[in-house]
Enzyme design. Structure first.
Site, PDB file in Angstrom:
ATOM      1  CD  GLU A   1     -10.232  90.931 -31.817  1.00  0.00           C
ATOM      2  OE1 GLU A   1      -9.634  90.351 -30.871  1.00  0.00           O
ATOM      3  OE2 GLU A   1     -10.514  92.128 -31.810  1.00  0.00           O
TER       4      GLU A   1
ATOM      5  CB  SER B   1     -10.679  99.894 -24.043  1.00  0.00           C
ATOM      6  OG  SER B   1     -10.509 100.942 -24.958  1.00  0.00           O
TER       7      SER B   1
ATOM      8  NE  ARG C   1      -3.210  90.743 -24.448  1.00  0.00           N
ATOM      9  CZ  ARG C   1      -2.827  91.997 -24.233  1.00  0.00           C
ATOM     10  NH1 ARG C   1      -2.857  92.487 -23.010  1.00  0.00           N
ATOM     11  NH2 ARG C   1      -2.419  92.765 -25.217  1.00  0.00           N
ATOM     12  CG  HIS C   2      -6.832  88.147 -27.699  1.00  0.00           C
ATOM     13  ND1 HIS C   2      -5.478  88.298 -27.549  1.00  0.00           N
ATOM     14  CD2 HIS C   2      -7.345  89.389 -27.912  1.00  0.00           C
ATOM     15  CE1 HIS C   2      -5.169  89.591 -27.672  1.00  0.00           C
ATOM     16  NE2 HIS C   2      -6.285  90.261 -27.888  1.00  0.00           N
TER      17      HIS C   2
ATOM     18  NE  ARG D   1      -7.769  90.554 -21.779  1.00  0.00           N
ATOM     19  CZ  ARG D   1      -7.504  91.139 -22.950  1.00  0.00           C
ATOM     20  NH1 ARG D   1      -7.021  92.374 -22.971  1.00  0.00           N
ATOM     21  NH2 ARG D   1      -7.736  90.503 -24.080  1.00  0.00           N
TER      22      ARG D   1
ATOM     23  CD  GLU E   1      -7.111  96.700 -22.879  1.00  0.00           C
ATOM     24  OE1 GLU E   1      -8.275  96.818 -22.466  1.00  0.00           O
ATOM     25  OE2 GLU E   1      -6.803  96.024 -23.875  1.00  0.00           O
TER      26      GLU E   1
ATOM     27  NE  ARG F   1     -15.127  93.001 -29.107  1.00  0.00           N
ATOM     28  CZ  ARG F   1     -14.421  93.802 -28.309  1.00  0.00           C
ATOM     29  NH1 ARG F   1     -13.105  93.725 -28.296  1.00  0.00           N
ATOM     30  NH2 ARG F   1     -15.041  94.662 -27.521  1.00  0.00           N
TER      31      ARG F   1
END
Length: 535
Positions: free
Chosen positions: A309, A461, A315-316, A509, A458, A307
């Site tokens: 991002e 998903s 948490r990323h 996670r 979360e 990812r």
């Protein structure tokens, strides 16, 4: 705790910079005294690598030649856990790291470490079994060096304080260094302290900064908590495989080099693939579904996910390990939730049973409350979750996604009302889900989708996927995804696709939240975030 600073035989102060390498500068540009001491220890230890030729016991100690498979003696090495009281009087051969060493005069006490286990080694010079030269040699061994020791198991009158193997010790008759450690950028003992230890100490103790740990990750990973974290992480993968294999799933391995985005967003790592534009897969989503189109019925995968991002949060990560599954459904996507429910309860139960020791070790450095979960996982409609937040005074968009604050607040509300840290929120707004998500059949605002939460964050998903080729193409256009870039994926739906759904979860996670840790970098072996590409 067995890694308590008292074992080092040295008083730790705040003289050293926790983020500077050995030989560098400390605070305010002053010389790093701790690094200087470490370097000096290395020089002193280097002065004695072999036994005194005149020592009658010279064959019992000294550095070995490079182990390059010259011969095989067929000797048997044991683990520290084997040094139990039932072995008293027996001779054992062990290999491990010098965790601490304290020598004075005719005596030397070492602590040998193997992962999370430690054992006290005892040496007293008597010129019969142990010589003065042997004691001196052992006393000068650098911490973290790899050594072989042979000795007799002894049960002391009083328990050994500070060692995991407290009921026994090893009286050494032979000690050899296999690999000497150079001056360390930081001490494993310093990196192993809990916040409670630091606060309770009479003097200011050395701490090790996060960047220093990650820049020297191989040393940081030697701490008992890290050893336990990654043992537990391995168990998560094993339990994931066991549970899904028992449910009739087949493990697959999908490509990570793909022609277009797999999640419908712009956060992809782009690259040149033999002159063609390509990117790293954001998930195995397309290929899980294509496997179902190939009649594989139920599939799962454990593999890397990328990812791009620029999210510098707790948490990323830019690369993590995804645990994904996809399955045919007969009538309703609740069938997916049934599998998910059984899967995670099985994993949680398995971790509690198989990793009790590791959880205790993690709890020593990073105290946490055990995860609370129900035998049958709680399922809440998204609208009900929004209502709970609104009644608690939080202003949230009923058709928008939940931000971090809202997730945590909802987690706290659910815990207070339903006594669980683990729950499923389903029927999310369609506008915030990926293009391949099946719309709700009764209201176009909603979708047949869900998220799963642990401790108010979360982790999963998932959804029922669109299995109709025409609708799927329309949804891709709505999300402004170039249809040409995913034509191979779309074509697989033209020849008959069963109804299906699935989910994806980040391994790091899951471990972070199960253990109540505050940063996902603690559960990534060598983290990749927006600022870190090495080691």
């Amino acid at each position: 705790m067995w890694w308590d600073e008292r074992l080092s035989g040295e008083i730790h102060t705040n003289e050293a910079s926790t983020s500077s390498p050995a030989g560098g500068k400390g605070k305010a540009g002053k010389p790093d005294k701790k690094a200087e001491r470490a370097a000096q220890r290395g020089k002193s230890a280097a002065a004695m690598t072999q036994a005194d030729p005149s020592d009658p016991l010279k064959d019992q100690y000294g550095d070995t030649e490079l182990v390059a498979s010259q011969a095989n003696s067929h000797r048997v090495w044991s683990q520290i856990e084997a040094c139990s009281p039932s072995k008293e009087g027996e001779k054992l051969l062990l290999r491990g790291r010098v965790h601490t060493v304290r020598g004075k005069g005719k005596s030397c006490f070492l602590v040998l470490r193997q992962r999370t286990s430690t054992l006290q080694l005892v040496m007293f010079a008597d010129d019969k079994v142990v010589s003065k030269g042997m004691v001196k040699y052992a006393s000068l061994l650098p911490r973290e060096s790899v050594i072989d020791v042979e000795g007799t198991v002894f049960v002391p009158k009083d328990p050994v304080q500070g060692c995991s193997q407290s009921e026994t010790e090893l009286h050494v008759i032979s000690i050899r260094c296999i690999s000497r450690a150079e001056a360390l950028p930081f001490e494993v003992v310093d990196a192993s302290r809990s916040e409670q230890q630091l606060k309770a100490a009479d003097t200011q103790l050395v701490t090790v900064a996060v960047d220093t740990r990650l820049e020297n990750r191989c040393i940081d990973l030697r701490t008992p908590a890290n050893q336990a974290i990654f043992t537990l992480q391995s168990k998560v993968c094993q339990l994931f495989r066991e549970a899904l294999t028992a449910e009739g799933f087949t493990e697959i391995h999908s490509p990570k080099l793909i022609a277009g985005a797999s999640e419908g967003g712009a956060a992809v790592f782009k690259l040149d693939y033999m002159g063609q534009p390509a990117c790293l897969a954001q998930s195995p989503q397309f290929y899980k579904q294509m496997a179902l189109a190939a009649d594989m019925r139920r599939v799962f995968e454990l593999g890397p996910v990328f990812r791009a991002e620029n999210s510098n949060t707790h948490r990323h990560l830019c690369e993590f390990t995804g645990l994904d599954f996809e399955m045919e459904i007969n009538e309703h996507y609740s069938e997916v939730l049934d599998v998910l429910d059984h899967l995670f309860v099985y994993m949680f139960n398995g971790l509690r049973a198989a990793c009790a020791k590791q959880l205790a070790v993690i709890n020593e450095q990073y105290p946490f409350e055990p995860l609370e979960y129900l035998p049958q996982t709680l399922r809440l409609p998204f609208e009900e979750g929004i209502k709970m937040l609104q009644e608690d005074g939080l202003d949230v968009d009923p058709l928008g996604d939940l931000n971090t604050e809202a997730e945590r607040r909802l987690g706290a509300l659910v815990k207070a009302k339903h006594h669980t840290d683990f729950f499923i929120l389903y029927r999310y707004p369609l506008a915030i889900r990926p293009f391949y998500t099946m719309p709700d059949p009764t209201d176009a605002r909603w979708s047949n989708s869900f998220d799963v939460f642990i401790r108010g964050e979360e982790i999963i998903s998932g959804a029922q996927r669109v299995h109709d080729a025409t609708l799927l193409t329309e949804r891709a256009k709505v999300h402004e995804i170039p249809v040409d870039s995913i034509h191979g994926y779309l074509d697989s739906f033209k020849y008959g696709m069963p109804p299906h759904g699935g989910a994806g979860v980040g391994l790091e996670r899951v471990v972070m939240l199960f253990c109540g840790l505050d940063n996902i970098r603690k559960t990534s072996l060598f983290p990749r975030d927006p600022r870190r590409l090495s080691p």
